[in-house]
Write a protein that holds these residues in place. Structure first.
Motif, mmCIF file in Angstrom:
data_model
loop_
_atom_site.group_PDB
_atom_site.id
_atom_site.type_symbol
_atom_site.label_atom_id
_atom_site.label_comp_id
_atom_site.label_asym_id
_atom_site.label_seq_id
_atom_site.Cartn_x
_atom_site.Cartn_y
_atom_site.Cartn_z
ATOM 1 N N GLN A 159 0.798 -1.219 0.000
ATOM 2 C CA GLN A 159 0.000 0.000 0.000
ATOM 3 C C GLN A 159 0.833 1.273 0.000
ATOM 4 O OE1 GLN A 159 0.386 -2.090 2.523
ATOM 5 N NE2 GLN A 159 0.692 -0.986 4.450
ATOM 6 N N SER A 160 2.163 1.159 -0.009
ATOM 7 C CA SER A 160 3.020 2.329 0.242
ATOM 8 C C SER A 160 3.734 2.880 -0.987
ATOM 9 C CB SER A 160 4.059 1.970 1.314
ATOM 10 O OG SER A 160 3.426 1.656 2.538
ATOM 11 N N LEU A 161 3.231 2.612 -2.172
ATOM 12 C CA LEU A 161 3.894 3.099 -3.390
ATOM 13 C C LEU A 161 3.443 4.527 -3.691
ATOM 14 C CD1 LEU A 161 3.710 -0.204 -5.409
ATOM 15 C CD2 LEU A 161 5.793 0.961 -4.678
ATOM 16 N N GLU A 162 3.939 5.448 -2.889
ATOM 17 C CA GLU A 162 3.525 6.852 -2.913
ATOM 18 C C GLU A 162 4.655 7.719 -3.447
ATOM 19 O OE1 GLU A 162 1.493 10.058 0.197
ATOM 20 O OE2 GLU A 162 2.584 8.308 0.952
ATOM 21 N N ALA A 163 4.311 8.640 -4.353
ATOM 22 C CA ALA A 163 5.292 9.550 -4.948
ATOM 23 C C ALA A 163 4.567 10.822 -5.373
ATOM 24 C CB ALA A 163 5.973 8.885 -6.150
ATOM 25 N N PRO A 164 5.304 11.869 -5.749
ATOM 26 C CA PRO A 164 4.637 13.110 -6.172
ATOM 27 C C PRO A 164 3.641 12.869 -7.305
ATOM 28 C CG PRO A 164 6.957 13.512 -5.812
ATOM 29 C CD PRO A 164 6.776 12.025 -5.700
ATOM 30 N N LYS A 165 2.532 13.593 -7.255
ATOM 31 C CA LYS A 165 1.507 13.423 -8.281
ATOM 32 C C LYS A 165 1.818 14.280 -9.506
ATOM 33 C CE LYS A 165 -1.672 16.727 -6.031
ATOM 34 N NZ LYS A 165 -2.965 16.825 -5.314
ATOM 35 N N GLY A 166 0.993 14.145 -10.536
ATOM 36 C CA GLY A 166 1.150 14.955 -11.738
ATOM 37 C C GLY A 166 1.661 14.187 -12.936
ATOM 38 N N TRP A 182 -9.417 -1.235 -6.013
ATOM 39 C CA TRP A 182 -8.401 -0.763 -5.075
ATOM 40 C C TRP A 182 -8.783 -1.195 -3.667
ATOM 41 C CZ3 TRP A 182 -4.023 2.429 -5.857
ATOM 42 C CH2 TRP A 182 -3.816 2.852 -7.181
ATOM 43 N N LYS A 183 -7.779 -1.599 -2.907
ATOM 44 C CA LYS A 183 -7.925 -1.892 -1.486
ATOM 45 C C LYS A 183 -7.228 -0.789 -0.703
ATOM 46 C CE LYS A 183 -8.560 -4.448 2.289
ATOM 47 N NZ LYS A 183 -9.902 -4.781 2.801
ATOM 48 N N PHE A 184 -7.956 -0.109 0.174
ATOM 49 C CA PHE A 184 -7.395 0.999 0.939
ATOM 50 C C PHE A 184 -7.220 0.589 2.394
ATOM 51 C CE2 PHE A 184 -9.997 3.100 -2.430
ATOM 52 C CZ PHE A 184 -8.920 3.540 -3.197
ATOM 53 N N THR A 185 -6.019 0.823 2.919
ATOM 54 C CA THR A 185 -5.822 0.599 4.343
ATOM 55 C C THR A 185 -6.469 1.710 5.148
ATOM 56 O OG1 THR A 185 -3.662 1.679 4.189
ATOM 57 C CG2 THR A 185 -3.707 -0.716 4.027
ATOM 58 N N ALA A 186 -6.651 2.859 4.531
ATOM 59 C CA ALA A 186 -7.496 3.932 5.058
ATOM 60 C C ALA A 186 -7.865 4.815 3.878
ATOM 61 C CB ALA A 186 -6.767 4.745 6.127
ATOM 62 N N PRO A 187 -9.131 5.181 3.735
ATOM 63 C CA PRO A 187 -9.516 6.045 2.619
ATOM 64 C C PRO A 187 -8.876 7.421 2.744
ATOM 65 C CG PRO A 187 -11.417 4.964 3.603
ATOM 66 C CD PRO A 187 -10.267 4.769 4.540
ATOM 67 N N HIS A 188 -8.797 8.129 1.624
ATOM 68 C CA HIS A 188 -8.211 9.457 1.607
ATOM 69 C C HIS A 188 -8.974 10.307 0.599
ATOM 70 C CE1 HIS A 188 -5.340 12.645 1.932
ATOM 71 N NE2 HIS A 188 -4.405 11.923 2.499
ATOM 72 N N ALA A 189 -9.062 11.601 0.867
ATOM 73 C CA ALA A 189 -9.692 12.502 -0.097
ATOM 74 C C ALA A 189 -9.048 12.314 -1.469
ATOM 75 C CB ALA A 189 -9.552 13.944 0.374
ATOM 76 N N THR A 190 -9.856 12.067 -2.488
ATOM 77 C CA THR A 190 -9.367 11.619 -3.790
ATOM 78 C C THR A 190 -9.751 12.596 -4.887
ATOM 79 O OG1 THR A 190 -9.499 9.298 -3.121
ATOM 80 C CG2 THR A 190 -9.542 9.760 -5.491
ATOM 81 N N PHE A 239 -13.398 1.547 1.845
ATOM 82 C CA PHE A 239 -12.153 0.798 1.979
ATOM 83 C C PHE A 239 -11.850 -0.052 0.751
ATOM 84 C CE2 PHE A 239 -12.887 1.981 6.341
ATOM 85 C CZ PHE A 239 -11.611 2.209 6.823
ATOM 86 N N SER A 240 -12.848 -0.351 -0.048
ATOM 87 C CA SER A 240 -12.653 -1.038 -1.326
ATOM 88 C C SER A 240 -13.452 -0.281 -2.367
ATOM 89 C CB SER A 240 -13.129 -2.495 -1.231
ATOM 90 O OG SER A 240 -12.958 -3.163 -2.468
ATOM 91 N N TYR A 241 -12.799 0.026 -3.494
ATOM 92 C CA TYR A 241 -13.478 0.821 -4.517
ATOM 93 C C TYR A 241 -13.080 0.309 -5.900
ATOM 94 C CZ TYR A 241 -15.532 4.767 -6.940
ATOM 95 O OH TYR A 241 -16.319 5.533 -7.757
ATOM 96 N N THR A 242 -14.051 0.229 -6.796
ATOM 97 C CA THR A 242 -13.824 -0.327 -8.127
ATOM 98 C C THR A 242 -14.050 0.716 -9.209
ATOM 99 O OG1 THR A 242 -14.440 -2.564 -7.437
ATOM 100 C CG2 THR A 242 -14.587 -2.074 -9.786
ATOM 101 N N ASN A 243 -13.076 0.846 -10.105
ATOM 102 C CA ASN A 243 -13.237 1.620 -11.340
ATOM 103 C C ASN A 243 -13.548 0.641 -12.466
ATOM 104 O OD1 ASN A 243 -10.275 3.146 -10.224
ATOM 105 N ND2 ASN A 243 -12.267 4.117 -10.048
ATOM 106 N N THR A 244 -14.488 0.983 -13.319
ATOM 107 C CA THR A 244 -14.790 0.172 -14.499
ATOM 108 C C THR A 244 -14.252 0.897 -15.716
ATOM 109 O OG1 THR A 244 -16.767 -0.737 -13.465
ATOM 110 C CG2 THR A 244 -16.587 -0.941 -15.855
ATOM 111 N N CYS A 245 -13.340 0.244 -16.443
ATOM 112 C CA CYS A 245 -12.593 0.904 -17.515
ATOM 113 C C CYS A 245 -12.666 0.091 -18.803
ATOM 114 C CB CYS A 245 -11.113 1.059 -17.119
ATOM 115 S SG CYS A 245 -10.856 2.104 -15.668
ATOM 116 N N ASN A 246 -12.632 0.811 -19.915
ATOM 117 C CA ASN A 246 -12.607 0.179 -21.230
ATOM 118 C C ASN A 246 -11.153 -0.013 -21.644
ATOM 119 O OD1 ASN A 246 -13.336 -0.863 -23.687
ATOM 120 N ND2 ASN A 246 -13.972 1.088 -24.568
ATOM 121 N N VAL A 247 -10.632 -1.224 -21.459
ATOM 122 C CA VAL A 247 -9.224 -1.506 -21.732
ATOM 123 C C VAL A 247 -9.015 -1.629 -23.243
ATOM 124 C CG1 VAL A 247 -7.338 -3.144 -21.364
ATOM 125 C CG2 VAL A 247 -8.977 -2.684 -19.522
ATOM 126 N N PRO A 248 -8.034 -0.929 -23.796
ATOM 127 C CA PRO A 248 -7.808 -1.011 -25.248
ATOM 128 C C PRO A 248 -7.215 -2.343 -25.665
ATOM 129 C CG PRO A 248 -6.144 0.372 -24.218
ATOM 130 C CD PRO A 248 -7.138 0.037 -23.143
#
Length: 297
Positions: free
Chosen positions: A66-73, A116-124, A164-173
């Motif tokens: 869960q710790s793969l955190e880096a600057p956004k953008g 996604w599995k969240f160990t704690a949710p965060h403002a997204t 704590f668990s959230y799903t995105n539904t995406c159209n994979v190319p």
């Protein structure tokens, strides 16, 4: 009347109690942020498969996928090339890249769920998903050049906190063979995002030739609120079925493979726009982006 002051021991106890109270408040204030992490659970990310033991020699990420955190953008900012999988080098084993290094999750084109599995949710702010180009170098460290830098899926979340668990539904190319999907969870109230790569196998070895890049994109007519674009045709071993027109990273239109122009309307005055075009064939192979043309209204 005699006023008696508390003794020294009482003062010491009072000060100590006050300090403990302040520390407790600070811990409560920051505990949510410190534990607000997450990873892609399905299809299993590279880090999560390390945790499960399906990937080996992963280093310490097995304890904290869960710790793969880096600057956004990303792609303008974020982890440097060669450190995309490890979130800026924090877990360097994850950046090892060759065709047989990692376990692959079966994948097919079309609508797919990413959980996604969240160990704690965060403002997204949002979630974004990128995929490698069909003919990316599978034996070189992941770089921006490895990926199609236009996300194939974006879900905006407006600063809310997900469950704590959230799903995105995406159209994979469409792709064939081994590819990598980069999933980015962008945090709303910090400068960071979470980066998860997912090693996938589309199987098969059908048409994998990408159309050539549309050339000589130009603005042929510029009016007060519109512009006409034109370009030269792309080539493909089977045939180009359509062209996609972008304003920045936003897809604004699609025309058939026999059409080499597009009119953009409803533009704003005193505004600059940057347009590009990409070609697509019948099985979903998409060319690299054309050179850009910038128009000031």
């Amino acid at each position: 009347m005699t006023l008696r002051l508390p003794n020294a021991m009482f003062f010491k106890l009072l000060v100590a109690s006050g300090m403990m109270l302040v520390m407790a408040i600070i811990m409560l204030m920051f505990s949510d942020r410190a534990s607000a992490h997450g990873y892609v659970e399905s299809p299993g990310s590279r880090a999560y498969l390390c945790k499960l033991g399906q990937n080996e020699n992963c280093g310490s990420i097995v304890w904290e996928p869960q710790s793969l955190e880096a600057p956004k953008g990303f792609p303008q900012a974020g982890p440097a090339d060669g450190q995309i999988a490890s979130a800026a080098g924090k877990f360097p084993e994850l950046d090892e890249q060759y065709a047989t290094r990692w376990s692959k999750v079966p994948m097919t084109a079309g609508m797919r769920a990413f959980t996604w599995k969240f160990t704690a949710p965060h403002a997204t702010t949002n979630w974004k998903y990128y995929i490698t180009k069909q003919n990316w170098d599978r034996n070189a460290p992941l770089s921006r050049n490895s990926f199609d830098l236009t996300p194939f899926c974006t879900e905006n979340y407006g600063g809310k906190r997900p469950p704590f668990s959230y799903t995105n539904t995406c159209n994979v190319p469409y792709r064939t063979g081994y590819q990598v999907i980069l999933a980015v969870w962008e945090i709303h109230d910090t400068g960071n995002a979470f980066y998860n790569v997912i090693d996938v196998d589309f199987g098969g070895n059908l048409d994998s030739q990408v159309p050539t890049v549309p050339s000589d994109l130009s603005a042929t007519e510029v009016a007060a609120t519109s512009v006409s674009l034109a370009w030269n045709a792309s080539n493909d071993n089977v045939g180009v079925t359509n062209y996609k027109i972008y304003n920045g990273s936003e897809l604004i239109g699609t025309v058939s493979g026999s059409t080499l122009s597009y009119s953009v309307i409803g533009l704003n005055s005193n505004t600059s726009y940057t347009f590009t075009v990409r070609a697509e064939d019948a099985v979903g192979n998409i060319s690299d982006t054309s050179q850009a043309v910038t128009v000031s209204m």
